[in-house]
Design an enzyme around this catalytic site. Structure first.
Site, PDB file in Angstrom:
ATOM      1  CG  ASN A  23      -2.850  19.750  55.456  1.00 16.71           C
ATOM      2  OD1 ASN A  23      -3.628  19.948  54.531  1.00 16.71           O
ATOM      3  ND2 ASN A  23      -1.548  19.803  55.312  1.00 16.71           N
ATOM      4  CG  HIS A  26      -5.559  15.908  50.693  1.00 14.05           C
ATOM      5  ND1 HIS A  26      -4.936  16.067  49.467  1.00 14.05           N
ATOM      6  CD2 HIS A  26      -4.578  15.564  51.559  1.00 14.05           C
ATOM      7  CE1 HIS A  26      -3.647  15.823  49.584  1.00 14.05           C
ATOM      8  NE2 HIS A  26      -3.409  15.514  50.848  1.00 14.05           N
ATOM      9  CG  HIS A  59       2.119  22.349  50.994  1.00  9.42           C
ATOM     10  ND1 HIS A  59       2.804  21.157  50.892  1.00  9.42           N
ATOM     11  CD2 HIS A  59       2.910  23.265  50.388  1.00  9.42           C
ATOM     12  CE1 HIS A  59       3.946  21.358  50.271  1.00  9.42           C
ATOM     13  NE2 HIS A  59       4.029  22.632  49.940  1.00  9.42           N
ATOM     14  NE  ARG A  61       2.783  20.053  46.155  1.00  6.52           N
ATOM     15  CZ  ARG A  61       3.611  19.217  46.796  1.00  6.52           C
ATOM     16  NH1 ARG A  61       3.277  18.745  47.976  1.00  6.52           N
ATOM     17  NH2 ARG A  61       4.732  18.839  46.256  1.00  6.52           N
ATOM     18  NE  ARG A  65       0.598  18.568  43.630  1.00  6.93           N
ATOM     19  CZ  ARG A  65       1.578  17.687  43.850  1.00  6.93           C
ATOM     20  NH1 ARG A  65       1.370  16.667  44.651  1.00  6.93           N
ATOM     21  NH2 ARG A  65       2.743  17.820  43.252  1.00  6.93           N
ATOM     22  CB  THR A 117       5.963  17.011  52.004  1.00  7.63           C
ATOM     23  OG1 THR A 117       4.982  18.011  51.737  1.00  7.63           O
ATOM     24  CG2 THR A 117       7.279  17.662  52.331  1.00  7.63           C
ATOM     25  CD  GLU A 168       4.910  19.425  60.389  1.00  4.73           C
ATOM     26  OE1 GLU A 168       4.747  20.586  59.951  1.00  4.73           O
ATOM     27  OE2 GLU A 168       4.299  18.439  59.936  1.00  4.73           O
ATOM     28  CG  HIS A 205       4.030  13.423  55.927  1.00  2.00           C
ATOM     29  ND1 HIS A 205       3.760  12.272  55.236  1.00  2.00           N
ATOM     30  CD2 HIS A 205       3.992  14.422  55.014  1.00  2.00           C
ATOM     31  CE1 HIS A 205       3.586  12.570  53.964  1.00  2.00           C
ATOM     32  NE2 HIS A 205       3.711  13.868  53.791  1.00  2.00           N
TER      33      HIS A 205
END
Ligand code: PXP
Length: 254
Positions: A23, A26, A59, A61, A65, A117, A168, A205
Site C-alpha cells: 500500500n 503514505h 485507498h 479517500r 488526503r 480505516t 480481506e 492492517h
C-alpha cells in the site's frame, strides 16, 4: 513410486507463497504534506514490484488526503501485477473505479474524521447496499473484495453474497492485542470459513515485520496488504530494502 505423505506436505508448503500487496498511500501522504510533486507513489509502486511485491494497493479517500485521482490514473497504467483499489462504496467512487478498472476493488467503510480505516464493513447491516456496489463492479469485470472484521456473522454474510471474489480480514485488533492468541484464532476461523466457501482470503492492517508471521502462517491467506510499516521503514533504509524485509518476514512464516 507413489509420493509419501511427508513429501506431499512438503511440496504443498513449498507451493504456498503468501503474496504481498504494498500500500503506497503514505508515499502520497509525504508528498501532500508539502503539496509537492514528490515523492511519487508510482515510483514507489515500480520499486515495490521489482522488489517482489505481487501488486499495489491504494485507498482513494473521499477527502483525498493522500492518493489523488491522477495517482490512480498513473498507477492503472504503471502497475504490472494486481492493482487493488480501496474505496467506500459510494456512487462517485464506483464511477471512478469503473473508469480506471483496477484488477480488484476492496470495499471499505470510511469516516471523514478517522485517522485510518477503523474497522471492517458491517455487512450484517449493509449487505444490500454492498451487494449493489459489488454487482456494479463485477459488471465492469473488477474483482470485488470486502474488508471485514473476523467475526462469524460477517463472514457468513459475505459468503452468501454474489459477485464477491474475496474478503480481506482486518488484522488491526490482532496487532494491538496484548495477548493476541484469541484474535489470531478468530482470524484463522474466518479464513477457513471463507476459503471453504470458495472465496479468496486476504488480510491486512497494522502489520509489521514483527507481527506478520503468525498471520502469514494462516494456511488460507493468499495475500497481505501492508502499507504504513513498509513506508515508515523505507524512510530509513529505502523502499526496495523495506519491501524485501517484509517479504522475507512473510516467507519465513509461510
Ligand atoms: N487494508 C485496509 C482495508 C486498509 O484500509 C489499510 C490502511 O489503508 C491497510 C490494509 C493497510 O494498513 P497498514 O497501512 O496499517 O499496513
Amino acid at each position: 513410486m507413489a509420493p509419501s505423505a511427508d513429501s506431499g506436505a512438503a511440496a504443498k508448503a513449498a507451493a504456498r507463497s503468501v503474496q504481498l500487496s504494498v500500500n503506497v498511500d503514505h508515499v502520497a501522504t509525504l508528498r501532500q504534506a508539502r503539496r509537492a510533486d514528490y515523492p511519487d507513489p508510482v515510483d514507489a509502486a515500480r520499486i515495490a514490484e521489482s522488489a517482489g511485491a505481487s501488486g499495489i494497493t491504494v485507498h482513494l479517500r473521499e477527502d483525498r488526503r493522500h492518493i489523488q485521482d491522477h495517482d490512480l490514473a498513473a498507477l492503472a497504467e504503471a502497475v504490472r501485477g494486481k492493482l487493488n483499489l480501496e474505496i467506500a462504496g459510494t456512487v462517485a467512487m464506483l464511477e471512478i473505479a469503473e473508469r480506471h478498472r483496477p484488477g480488484q476493488v476492496t470495499l471499505v467503510p470510511e469516516r471523514p474524521d478517522e485517522i485510518t480505516t477503523e474497522g471492517g464493513l458491517d455487512l450484517v447491516r449493509h449487505s444490500r447496499r454492498v451487494q449493489r456496489a459489488a454487482n456494479t463492479l463485477a459488471e465492469s469485470g473488477i474483482a470485488v473484495s470486502i474488508f471485514l472484521d473476523p467475526e462469524e456473522a460477517q463472514v457468513d454474510c459475505a459468503v452468501q453474497m454474489e459477485n464477491i471474489a474475496g474478503i480481506e480480514i482486518n488484522t488491526d485488533h490482532y496487532t494491538r492485542a496484548e495477548r493476541p492468541e484469541g484474535e489470531l484464532e478468530e482470524i484463522r476461523r474466518a479464513a477457513a470459513r471463507a476459503a471453504e466457501a470458495g472465496i479468496s482470503v486476504y488480510a491486512g492492517h497494522g502489520l509489521t515485520t514483527t507481527n506478520v508471521g503468525a498471520v502469514a502462517a494462516v494456511p488460507q491467506i493468499e495475500e497481505l496488504n501492508i502499507g504504513h510499516s513498509i513506508v515508515s521503514r523505507a524512510v530509513l533504509v529505502g523502499f526496495e530494502a523495506a519491501v524485501k524485509e517484509m517479504l522475507e518476514a512473510i516467507r519465513r512464516a509461510s
